[in-house]
Scaffold this active site. Sequence first.
Site, PDB file in Angstrom:
ATOM      1  N   PHE A  88      -1.127  -0.150   4.557  1.00 26.23           N
ATOM      2  CA  PHE A  88      -1.232  -1.621   4.410  1.00 26.23           C
ATOM      3  C   PHE A  88      -0.908  -2.363   5.697  1.00 26.23           C
ATOM      4  O   PHE A  88      -1.503  -3.398   5.979  1.00 26.23           O
ATOM      5  CB  PHE A  88      -0.268  -2.089   3.295  1.00 26.23           C
ATOM      6  CG  PHE A  88      -0.642  -1.542   1.955  1.00 26.23           C
ATOM      7  CD1 PHE A  88      -0.036  -0.395   1.449  1.00 26.23           C
ATOM      8  CD2 PHE A  88      -1.658  -2.140   1.211  1.00 26.23           C
ATOM      9  CE1 PHE A  88      -0.411   0.134   0.226  1.00 26.23           C
ATOM     10  CE2 PHE A  88      -2.043  -1.626  -0.015  1.00 26.23           C
ATOM     11  CZ  PHE A  88      -1.417  -0.486  -0.515  1.00 26.23           C
TER      12      PHE A  88
ATOM     13  N   GLN B 277       5.720   4.696  -3.850  1.00 20.42           N
ATOM     14  CA  GLN B 277       5.138   3.346  -3.955  1.00 20.42           C
ATOM     15  C   GLN B 277       3.614   3.459  -4.083  1.00 20.42           C
ATOM     16  O   GLN B 277       2.933   2.483  -4.327  1.00 20.42           O
ATOM     17  CB  GLN B 277       5.468   2.515  -2.721  1.00 20.42           C
ATOM     18  CG  GLN B 277       6.949   2.315  -2.490  1.00 20.42           C
ATOM     19  CD  GLN B 277       7.217   1.688  -1.137  1.00 20.42           C
ATOM     20  OE1 GLN B 277       7.334   0.467  -1.022  1.00 20.42           O
ATOM     21  NE2 GLN B 277       7.290   2.514  -0.117  1.00 20.42           N
TER      22      GLN B 277
ATOM     23  N   ASP C 242      -2.099   6.193  -5.719  1.00 19.37           N
ATOM     24  CA  ASP C 242      -3.261   7.094  -5.678  1.00 19.37           C
ATOM     25  C   ASP C 242      -3.101   8.319  -6.589  1.00 19.37           C
ATOM     26  O   ASP C 242      -4.070   9.040  -6.823  1.00 19.37           O
ATOM     27  CB  ASP C 242      -3.546   7.529  -4.222  1.00 19.37           C
ATOM     28  CG  ASP C 242      -2.304   8.087  -3.512  1.00 19.37           C
ATOM     29  OD1 ASP C 242      -2.119   7.784  -2.322  1.00 19.37           O
ATOM     30  OD2 ASP C 242      -1.522   8.815  -4.155  1.00 19.37           O
TER      31      ASP C 242
ATOM     32  N   HIS D 110       4.974   1.622  -8.384  1.00 12.29           N
ATOM     33  CA  HIS D 110       3.974   0.555  -8.375  1.00 12.29           C
ATOM     34  C   HIS D 110       2.797   0.871  -9.280  1.00 12.29           C
ATOM     35  O   HIS D 110       1.719   0.301  -9.123  1.00 12.29           O
ATOM     36  CB  HIS D 110       3.502   0.282  -6.929  1.00 12.29           C
ATOM     37  CG  HIS D 110       4.587  -0.307  -6.079  1.00 12.29           C
ATOM     38  ND1 HIS D 110       4.527  -0.363  -4.701  1.00 12.29           N
ATOM     39  CD2 HIS D 110       5.793  -0.839  -6.415  1.00 12.29           C
ATOM     40  CE1 HIS D 110       5.636  -0.921  -4.240  1.00 12.29           C
ATOM     41  NE2 HIS D 110       6.426  -1.210  -5.246  1.00 12.29           N
TER      42      HIS D 110
ATOM     43  N   SER E  31       6.926   1.308   5.564  1.00 13.55           N
ATOM     44  CA  SER E  31       7.515   0.323   6.487  1.00 13.55           C
ATOM     45  C   SER E  31       8.791  -0.252   5.872  1.00 13.55           C
ATOM     46  O   SER E  31       9.527  -0.991   6.523  1.00 13.55           O
ATOM     47  CB  SER E  31       6.505  -0.810   6.743  1.00 13.55           C
ATOM     48  OG  SER E  31       6.226  -1.461   5.504  1.00 13.55           O
TER      49      SER E  31
HETATM   50  N1  APR Z   1       2.748   9.755   9.550  1.00 17.24           N
HETATM   51  C1  APR Z   1       3.863   8.979   9.668  1.00 17.24           C
HETATM   52  N2  APR Z   1       3.876   7.647   9.419  1.00 17.24           N
HETATM   53  C2  APR Z   1       2.706   7.083   9.059  1.00 17.24           C
HETATM   54  C3  APR Z   1       1.507   7.815   8.923  1.00 17.24           C
HETATM   55  C4  APR Z   1       1.560   9.213   9.194  1.00 17.24           C
HETATM   56  N3  APR Z   1       0.476   9.997   9.085  1.00 17.24           N
HETATM   57  N4  APR Z   1       0.518   6.950   8.561  1.00 17.24           N
HETATM   58  C5  APR Z   1       1.075   5.724   8.478  1.00 17.24           C
HETATM   59  N5  APR Z   1       2.389   5.796   8.771  1.00 17.24           N
HETATM   60  C6  APR Z   1       3.386   4.722   8.692  1.00 17.24           C
HETATM   61  C7  APR Z   1       2.951   3.415   9.312  1.00 17.24           C
HETATM   62  O1  APR Z   1       3.402   3.353  10.661  1.00 17.24           O
HETATM   63  C8  APR Z   1       3.644   2.365   8.436  1.00 17.24           C
HETATM   64  O2  APR Z   1       4.866   1.919   9.013  1.00 17.24           O
HETATM   65  O3  APR Z   1       3.537   4.451   7.306  1.00 17.24           O
HETATM   66  C9  APR Z   1       3.964   3.105   7.133  1.00 17.24           C
HETATM   67  C10 APR Z   1       3.232   2.520   5.942  1.00 17.24           C
HETATM   68  O4  APR Z   1       3.779   1.243   5.708  1.00 17.24           O
HETATM   69  P1  APR Z   1       2.952   0.204   4.795  1.00 17.24           P
HETATM   70  O5  APR Z   1       1.539   0.190   5.236  1.00 17.24           O
HETATM   71  O6  APR Z   1       3.747  -1.072   4.791  1.00 17.24           O
HETATM   72  O7  APR Z   1       2.958   0.853   3.354  1.00 17.24           O
HETATM   73  P2  APR Z   1       4.143   0.824   2.289  1.00 17.24           P
HETATM   74  O8  APR Z   1       5.471   0.804   2.957  1.00 17.24           O
HETATM   75  O9  APR Z   1       3.878   1.924   1.332  1.00 17.24           O
HETATM   76  O10 APR Z   1       3.906  -0.585   1.534  1.00 17.24           O
HETATM   77  C11 APR Z   1       4.733  -0.840   0.412  1.00 17.24           C
HETATM   78  O11 APR Z   1       3.418  -2.804  -0.060  1.00 17.24           O
HETATM   79  O12 APR Z   1       1.388  -3.832  -0.291  1.00 17.24           O
HETATM   80  C12 APR Z   1       2.418  -3.247  -0.979  1.00 17.24           C
HETATM   81  O13 APR Z   1       2.232  -2.252  -3.079  1.00 17.24           O
HETATM   82  C13 APR Z   1       1.933  -2.046  -1.728  1.00 17.24           C
HETATM   83  O14 APR Z   1       3.101   0.000  -2.195  1.00 17.24           O
HETATM   84  C14 APR Z   1       2.747  -0.904  -1.165  1.00 17.24           C
HETATM   85  C15 APR Z   1       3.959  -1.613  -0.606  1.00 17.24           C
END
Ligand code: APR
Length: 240
Positions: free
Chosen positions: A29, A96, A99, A114, A182
């Site tokens: 995201f 979270q 999928d 979620h 994140s």
């Molecule tokens: N290896 C390590 N880190 C990774 C990789 C990888 N292959 N791919 C992505 N990342 C890191 C990114 O740098 C990012 O900081 O994973 C993190 C994903 O963070 P988000 O995109 O914020 O996803 P998430 O934390 O799951 O979001 C939480 O927000 O929008 C809502 O409901 C949605 O469940 C989601 C929630």
Amino acid sequence: MLAELIRKSKHAIVFTGAGMSTESGLPDFRSANSGLWGQENPSEVASTEALNKNVEQFFRFYRHRVLGVQDCMPHAGHFILAEWERKGLIQGIITQNVDGFHTEAGTINSMELHGTIQRVHCQTCGKVFGSNRYTEEQFYCPCGGTLRPSVVLFGEMLPEDTFSKAIEETEKCELFIVLGSSLTVSPANQFPLLAKEQGAKLVIVNREPTIMDGYADLVIHEKNIGEVLSETNQKLRNGL
Ligand code: APR
């Protein structure tokens, strides 16, 4: 170090975010350039307001995500986590992600904070259907109600039973491993803090720094999750 922490802990919990599924081909995201919220505004497509006021945009966004999940599958890291649960190295996964890839890879105790995009349900009568209703562009229930994915939308409460089970697991764990989040969305992002406060060791594996890195006993930014899991799995197998 991570292999050591896993071997020493009697109750380890893994906590995953969208970063766990990017190596399956699903966008996360908030990664710069590729994150979903860089292209769409969550409040316009993933909120209760969107469902009630922007329903066509809501349908388009979630149909796209359902198709995306159907085109992708769990990667080796999901299968390693399922193997660790079978071997008693970890006791469950709080995720979270919607999928369903942890369950698909064989994890038993997967707590989906979620919800899931693998199912849709009717806003009116509550009837549950597979997400193929969305791929087939059938957005309404035979009763006439609107069908929506069984995910938690912005503005909605998290499923109570899953949430309390996740709290129970976090309160008794000795090791809490964050993979690919994140840690910006509450209340999910409270779990690492809860683990730390009750005395667990906290590990964060994430490509970018998170706001909770300062609380962690081990932070890994320089490797992808898939790489960390396969290297750690090798060490655990070699008894190192
Ligand atoms: N290896 C390590 N880190 C990774 C990789 C990888 N292959 N791919 C992505 N990342 C890191 C990114 O740098 C990012 O900081 O994973 C993190 C994903 O963070 P988000 O995109 O914020 O996803 P998430 O934390 O799951 O979001 C939480 O927000 O929008 C809502 O409901 C949605 O469940 C989601 C929630």
